[in-house]
Design a protein around this motif. Structure first.
Motif, PDB file in Angstrom:
ATOM      1  N   ALA A   6      73.003 107.158 -38.542  1.00 13.42           N
ATOM      2  CA  ALA A   6      73.663 106.336 -39.603  1.00 13.42           C
ATOM      3  C   ALA A   6      72.756 105.468 -40.185  1.00 13.42           C
ATOM      4  CB  ALA A   6      74.996 106.033 -39.080  1.00 13.42           C
ATOM      5  N   PRO A   7      73.010 105.263 -41.718  1.00  8.96           N
ATOM      6  CA  PRO A   7      72.322 103.951 -42.108  1.00  8.96           C
ATOM      7  C   PRO A   7      72.601 102.934 -41.291  1.00  8.96           C
ATOM      8  CG  PRO A   7      73.444 105.266 -43.861  1.00  8.96           C
ATOM      9  CD  PRO A   7      73.886 105.973 -42.336  1.00  8.96           C
ATOM     10  N   VAL A   8      71.828 102.074 -41.101  1.00  7.59           N
ATOM     11  CA  VAL A   8      71.988 100.830 -40.526  1.00  7.59           C
ATOM     12  C   VAL A   8      72.402  99.282 -41.310  1.00  7.59           C
ATOM     13  CG1 VAL A   8      70.980 101.412 -38.252  1.00  7.59           C
ATOM     14  CG2 VAL A   8      69.558 100.084 -40.081  1.00  7.59           C
ATOM     15  N   ARG A   9      71.925  99.436 -42.513  1.00 11.07           N
ATOM     16  CA  ARG A   9      72.173  98.252 -43.452  1.00 11.07           C
ATOM     17  C   ARG A   9      73.198  98.262 -44.418  1.00 11.07           C
ATOM     18  NH1 ARG A   9      65.826  97.787 -44.807  1.00 11.07           N
ATOM     19  NH2 ARG A   9      65.246  97.096 -42.979  1.00 11.07           N
TER      20      ARG A   9
ATOM     21  N   LYS B 130      78.715  97.446 -40.682  1.00  6.89           N
ATOM     22  CA  LYS B 130      78.631  97.069 -39.407  1.00  6.89           C
ATOM     23  C   LYS B 130      78.444  98.233 -38.473  1.00  6.89           C
ATOM     24  CE  LYS B 130      80.055  94.198 -35.813  1.00  6.89           C
ATOM     25  NZ  LYS B 130      80.632  92.766 -35.198  1.00  6.89           N
ATOM     26  N   HIS B 131      79.189  99.215 -38.833  1.00  5.93           N
ATOM     27  CA  HIS B 131      79.564 100.429 -37.965  1.00  5.93           C
ATOM     28  C   HIS B 131      79.096 101.649 -38.894  1.00  5.93           C
ATOM     29  CE1 HIS B 131      81.349  98.137 -34.794  1.00  5.93           C
ATOM     30  NE2 HIS B 131      82.115  97.578 -35.550  1.00  5.93           N
ATOM     31  N   GLY B 132      78.707 102.852 -38.354  1.00  6.42           N
ATOM     32  CA  GLY B 132      78.539 103.908 -39.238  1.00  6.42           C
ATOM     33  C   GLY B 132      78.136 105.024 -38.444  1.00  6.42           C
ATOM     34  N   LEU B 133      78.372 106.505 -38.997  1.00  4.25           N
ATOM     35  CA  LEU B 133      78.337 107.496 -38.312  1.00  4.25           C
ATOM     36  C   LEU B 133      77.667 108.667 -39.397  1.00  4.25           C
ATOM     37  CD1 LEU B 133      79.948 109.345 -35.716  1.00  4.25           C
ATOM     38  CD2 LEU B 133      80.885 110.318 -38.021  1.00  4.25           C
ATOM     39  N   ALA B 134      76.860 109.513 -38.929  1.00  2.89           N
ATOM     40  CA  ALA B 134      76.394 110.608 -40.217  1.00  2.89           C
ATOM     41  C   ALA B 134      76.312 111.805 -39.342  1.00  2.89           C
ATOM     42  CB  ALA B 134      74.855 110.010 -40.735  1.00  2.89           C
ATOM     43  N   ILE B 135      76.609 112.681 -40.117  1.00  2.00           N
ATOM     44  CA  ILE B 135      76.600 114.042 -39.775  1.00  2.00           C
ATOM     45  C   ILE B 135      75.742 114.972 -40.896  1.00  2.00           C
ATOM     46  CG2 ILE B 135      77.844 116.245 -39.100  1.00  2.00           C
ATOM     47  CD1 ILE B 135      79.960 114.164 -38.073  1.00  2.00           C
ATOM     48  N   ASN B 136      74.810 115.790 -40.542  1.00  4.81           N
ATOM     49  CA  ASN B 136      74.249 116.768 -41.532  1.00  4.81           C
ATOM     50  C   ASN B 136      74.951 118.085 -41.296  1.00  4.81           C
ATOM     51  OD1 ASN B 136      72.405 114.958 -42.598  1.00  4.81           O
ATOM     52  ND2 ASN B 136      70.350 115.899 -41.248  1.00  4.81           N
TER      53      ASN B 136
ATOM     54  N   GLY C  71      73.905 119.295 -46.714  1.00  5.55           N
ATOM     55  CA  GLY C  71      74.325 117.995 -47.261  1.00  5.55           C
ATOM     56  C   GLY C  71      74.471 117.067 -45.796  1.00  5.55           C
ATOM     57  N   ARG C  72      75.156 116.024 -46.385  1.00  4.72           N
ATOM     58  CA  ARG C  72      75.160 114.599 -45.329  1.00  4.72           C
ATOM     59  C   ARG C  72      76.518 114.121 -45.532  1.00  4.72           C
ATOM     60  NH1 ARG C  72      70.590 110.945 -43.741  1.00  4.72           N
ATOM     61  NH2 ARG C  72      69.825 112.781 -42.826  1.00  4.72           N
ATOM     62  N   PHE C  73      77.339 113.964 -44.540  1.00  9.21           N
ATOM     63  CA  PHE C  73      78.440 113.072 -44.333  1.00  9.21           C
ATOM     64  C   PHE C  73      78.234 111.795 -43.634  1.00  9.21           C
ATOM     65  CE2 PHE C  73      82.250 111.619 -42.133  1.00  9.21           C
ATOM     66  CZ  PHE C  73      83.041 111.840 -42.968  1.00  9.21           C
ATOM     67  N   VAL C  74      78.617 110.701 -44.353  1.00 10.89           N
ATOM     68  CA  VAL C  74      78.433 109.347 -43.688  1.00 10.89           C
ATOM     69  C   VAL C  74      79.747 108.686 -43.794  1.00 10.89           C
ATOM     70  CG1 VAL C  74      77.213 107.035 -43.888  1.00 10.89           C
ATOM     71  CG2 VAL C  74      76.026 109.460 -44.656  1.00 10.89           C
ATOM     72  N   LEU C  75      80.139 108.014 -42.610  1.00 14.96           N
ATOM     73  CA  LEU C  75      81.475 107.173 -42.451  1.00 14.96           C
ATOM     74  C   LEU C  75      80.750 106.048 -42.304  1.00 14.96           C
ATOM     75  CD1 LEU C  75      84.123 106.783 -41.543  1.00 14.96           C
ATOM     76  CD2 LEU C  75      83.487 107.578 -39.175  1.00 14.96           C
ATOM     77  N   LEU C  76      81.181 104.961 -43.281  1.00 16.09           N
ATOM     78  CA  LEU C  76      80.931 103.687 -43.083  1.00 16.09           C
ATOM     79  C   LEU C  76      82.078 102.665 -42.582  1.00 16.09           C
ATOM     80  CD1 LEU C  76      78.412 103.136 -46.215  1.00 16.09           C
ATOM     81  CD2 LEU C  76      77.891 103.836 -43.636  1.00 16.09           C
ATOM     82  N   HIS C  77      82.017 101.768 -41.659  1.00 11.08           N
ATOM     83  CA  HIS C  77      83.216 100.785 -41.396  1.00 11.08           C
ATOM     84  C   HIS C  77      82.606  99.323 -41.546  1.00 11.08           C
ATOM     85  CE1 HIS C  77      87.132  99.619 -40.049  1.00 11.08           C
ATOM     86  NE2 HIS C  77      86.492  99.220 -39.155  1.00 11.08           N
ATOM     87  N   GLU C  78      83.205  98.563 -42.178  1.00  8.35           N
ATOM     88  CA  GLU C  78      82.978  97.065 -42.074  1.00  8.35           C
ATOM     89  C   GLU C  78      84.270  96.349 -41.940  1.00  8.35           C
ATOM     90  OE1 GLU C  78      80.724  94.067 -41.938  1.00  8.35           O
ATOM     91  OE2 GLU C  78      79.822  95.605 -42.848  1.00  8.35           O
TER      92      GLU C  78
END
Length: 191
Positions: A38-41, A44-50, A63-70
């Motif tokens: 997952a992108p790190v910047r 704080k938390h992330g998950l990525a799935i292609n 494609g790509r799915f990215v879950l971000l949680h701050e």
């Protein structure tokens, strides 16, 4: 210290729900998924799935799915859990020149979210098309094209898993797969 523990627990619950949805058998078997860093910047938390859909060796969509949680959220997100998606699919020649394609691509996204009852805020994105036609020695009159859908939205944590399922449906729709009827699941072929 309790705040840190609660934030970590909240992320663990969100991440676990998304991974459980990924492994639940509710995703069409044509959609191949791979976990990626997952992108790190961005949070704080992330998950990525292609994801990708193939027809033999030909790629129909990826494609790509990215879950971000701050924890505590970000103002621009209007919440603390953000979904970011990307889909690119090869188009049939008649779709590549359809003047309504960009609107239809956005409708595919909105409909996939609605079918999973996702309540979102701060939904935004773009739909693009590319096209090419050969000329001169490579002219055959065929128009080749692709559609790209990029979007992001904020969800309540309980809708993060549904957002993964909606993205998989969007990937399948963009790839031109026939929609499954409500209550019908496609069977996985064992190899």
């Amino acid at each position: 210290m309790k705040q840190v523990g609660r934030a970590r627990d909240a992320w663990f619950e969100i991440e676990s729900a998304v991974l459980a949805a990924r492994d639940s058998g509710r995703i069409r078997p044509e959609v191949a998924l791979d976990d990626v860093p997952a992108p790190v910047r961005l949070s704080k938390h992330g998950l990525a799935i292609n994801g990708e859909i193939l027809d033999g060796e030909d790629e129909l969509a990826h494609g790509r799915f990215v879950l971000l949680h701050e924890p505590g959220g970000q103002d621009t997100w209007q919440g603390d859990t953000r979904i970011v998606v990307f889909v690119k699919a090869v188009l049939e020649p008649d779709l590549a020149v359809d003047p309504m394609l960009l609107d239809v691509g956005w409708d595919w996204l909105v409909e996939s979210m609605a079918s999973h009852h996702i309540e979102s805020t701060a939904l935004s994105g773009t739909v693009s098309r590319t096209g090419s036609r050969g000329f001169g020695d490579i002219a055959d009159g065929t128009i080749e094209g692709a559609i790209e859908i990029r979007a992001s939205w904020t969800v309540v944590p309980e809708d993060a898993a549904a957002s993964l399922l909606a993205w998989c449906d969007l990937l399948a729709t963009a790839a031109g797969l026939v929609p499954l009827q409500d209550g019908v699941r496609a069977l996985r072929v064992r190899s």
